[in-house]
Design a protein around this motif. Sequence first.
Motif, mmCIF file in Angstrom:
data_model
loop_
_atom_site.group_PDB
_atom_site.id
_atom_site.type_symbol
_atom_site.label_atom_id
_atom_site.label_comp_id
_atom_site.label_asym_id
_atom_site.label_seq_id
_atom_site.Cartn_x
_atom_site.Cartn_y
_atom_site.Cartn_z
ATOM 1 N N UNK A 14 0.368 -1.448 -0.061
ATOM 2 C CA UNK A 14 0.261 -0.101 -0.647
ATOM 3 C C UNK A 14 0.941 1.031 -0.069
ATOM 4 N N UNK A 15 1.774 0.759 1.041
ATOM 5 C CA UNK A 15 2.688 2.455 0.481
ATOM 6 C C UNK A 15 3.533 2.643 -0.963
ATOM 7 N N UNK A 16 3.346 1.941 -1.939
ATOM 8 C CA UNK A 16 4.312 1.868 -2.583
ATOM 9 C C UNK A 16 2.561 2.692 -3.436
ATOM 10 N N UNK A 17 2.124 1.772 -3.505
ATOM 11 C CA UNK A 17 0.730 1.939 -4.288
ATOM 12 C C UNK A 17 -0.224 3.480 -4.481
ATOM 13 N N UNK A 18 0.387 3.764 -3.128
ATOM 14 C CA UNK A 18 -0.361 5.305 -2.882
ATOM 15 C C UNK A 18 -0.550 5.938 -3.754
ATOM 16 N N UNK A 19 0.637 6.162 -4.338
ATOM 17 C CA UNK A 19 0.981 7.419 -5.340
ATOM 18 C C UNK A 19 -0.057 7.412 -7.026
ATOM 19 N N UNK A 20 0.659 5.606 -6.859
ATOM 20 C CA UNK A 20 -0.179 5.511 -7.707
ATOM 21 C C UNK A 20 -1.986 5.320 -8.256
ATOM 22 N N UNK A 21 -2.845 5.272 -7.065
ATOM 23 C CA UNK A 21 -4.062 5.224 -7.086
ATOM 24 C C UNK A 21 -4.562 6.796 -6.865
ATOM 25 N N UNK A 22 -3.626 7.861 -6.315
ATOM 26 C CA UNK A 22 -3.655 9.198 -6.293
ATOM 27 C C UNK A 22 -3.640 9.989 -7.828
ATOM 28 N N UNK A 23 -2.445 9.336 -8.468
ATOM 29 C CA UNK A 23 -2.201 9.705 -9.815
ATOM 30 C C UNK A 23 -3.760 9.317 -10.735
ATOM 31 N N UNK A 24 -4.412 8.088 -10.513
ATOM 32 C CA UNK A 24 -5.387 7.135 -11.231
ATOM 33 C C UNK A 24 -6.570 7.906 -10.907
ATOM 34 N N UNK A 25 -6.583 8.551 -9.124
ATOM 35 C CA UNK A 25 -8.596 9.184 -8.996
ATOM 36 C C UNK A 25 -7.670 10.083 -7.875
ATOM 37 N N UNK A 26 -7.185 11.555 -8.936
ATOM 38 C CA UNK A 26 -6.565 12.603 -8.141
ATOM 39 C C UNK A 26 -7.415 13.141 -6.972
ATOM 40 N N UNK A 27 -9.051 13.209 -6.670
ATOM 41 C CA UNK A 27 -9.703 13.577 -5.846
ATOM 42 C C UNK A 27 -10.055 13.275 -4.420
ATOM 43 N N UNK A 28 -9.081 11.806 -4.665
ATOM 44 C CA UNK A 28 -8.716 10.739 -3.265
ATOM 45 C C UNK A 28 -8.042 11.677 -2.677
ATOM 46 N N UNK A 29 -7.922 12.331 -1.346
ATOM 47 C CA UNK A 29 -7.161 13.189 -0.620
ATOM 48 C C UNK A 29 -6.673 12.319 0.289
ATOM 49 N N UNK A 30 -5.858 12.307 0.907
ATOM 50 C CA UNK A 30 -4.516 11.467 1.985
ATOM 51 C C UNK A 30 -5.239 10.939 3.043
ATOM 52 N N UNK A 31 -6.019 11.985 3.976
ATOM 53 C CA UNK A 31 -7.037 11.377 4.612
ATOM 54 C C UNK A 31 -7.943 9.842 4.041
ATOM 55 N N UNK A 32 -8.378 9.942 2.606
ATOM 56 C CA UNK A 32 -9.120 9.359 1.936
ATOM 57 C C UNK A 32 -8.250 7.535 1.970
ATOM 58 N N UNK A 62 -11.805 -0.640 -10.957
ATOM 59 C CA UNK A 62 -10.035 -0.036 -10.254
ATOM 60 C C UNK A 62 -10.009 -1.765 -10.548
ATOM 61 N N UNK A 63 -10.698 -2.717 -11.294
ATOM 62 C CA UNK A 63 -9.925 -3.871 -11.902
ATOM 63 C C UNK A 63 -9.758 -3.789 -12.880
ATOM 64 N N UNK A 64 -10.190 -2.329 -13.869
ATOM 65 C CA UNK A 64 -8.919 -2.484 -15.580
ATOM 66 C C UNK A 64 -7.446 -1.285 -14.679
ATOM 67 N N UNK A 65 -7.896 -1.140 -13.607
ATOM 68 C CA UNK A 65 -6.581 -0.147 -12.954
ATOM 69 C C UNK A 65 -5.852 -1.470 -12.470
ATOM 70 N N UNK A 66 -6.376 -1.983 -11.673
ATOM 71 C CA UNK A 66 -5.164 -3.313 -11.148
ATOM 72 C C UNK A 66 -4.585 -4.233 -12.196
ATOM 73 N N UNK A 67 -5.738 -4.663 -12.991
ATOM 74 C CA UNK A 67 -4.813 -4.939 -14.787
ATOM 75 C C UNK A 67 -3.887 -4.395 -15.144
ATOM 76 N N UNK A 68 -3.883 -3.617 -14.858
ATOM 77 C CA UNK A 68 -2.353 -2.350 -15.785
ATOM 78 C C UNK A 68 -1.373 -2.578 -15.064
ATOM 79 N N UNK A 69 -0.962 -2.784 -13.329
ATOM 80 C CA UNK A 69 -0.757 -2.326 -12.988
ATOM 81 C C UNK A 69 0.702 -3.973 -13.541
ATOM 82 N N UNK A 70 2.007 -3.706 -12.554
ATOM 83 C CA UNK A 70 3.027 -3.896 -13.236
ATOM 84 C C UNK A 70 3.788 -4.839 -12.135
#
Length: 71
Positions: A14-32, A62-70
Amino acid sequence: MNRSHPSARVEGNWKQLKGKVKEQWGKLTDDDLDVIAGKRDQLEGKIQERYGIEEDKAKTDVDTWYDRQTW
């Protein structure tokens, strides 16, 4: 690839993925992101909340995003 428990992989990285999630869904806050803590159901719920989309659309996104991850 064994995808029977993909959420375990997300939670563990999760710590590594937080940045990728934030890139994909920029409306999510750090608190989210802190609340989500790598849990897929929380991620989907916050995406629904922030983007005003239906549950099925959030799951598909989320499925689409997950499938694109390496991993």
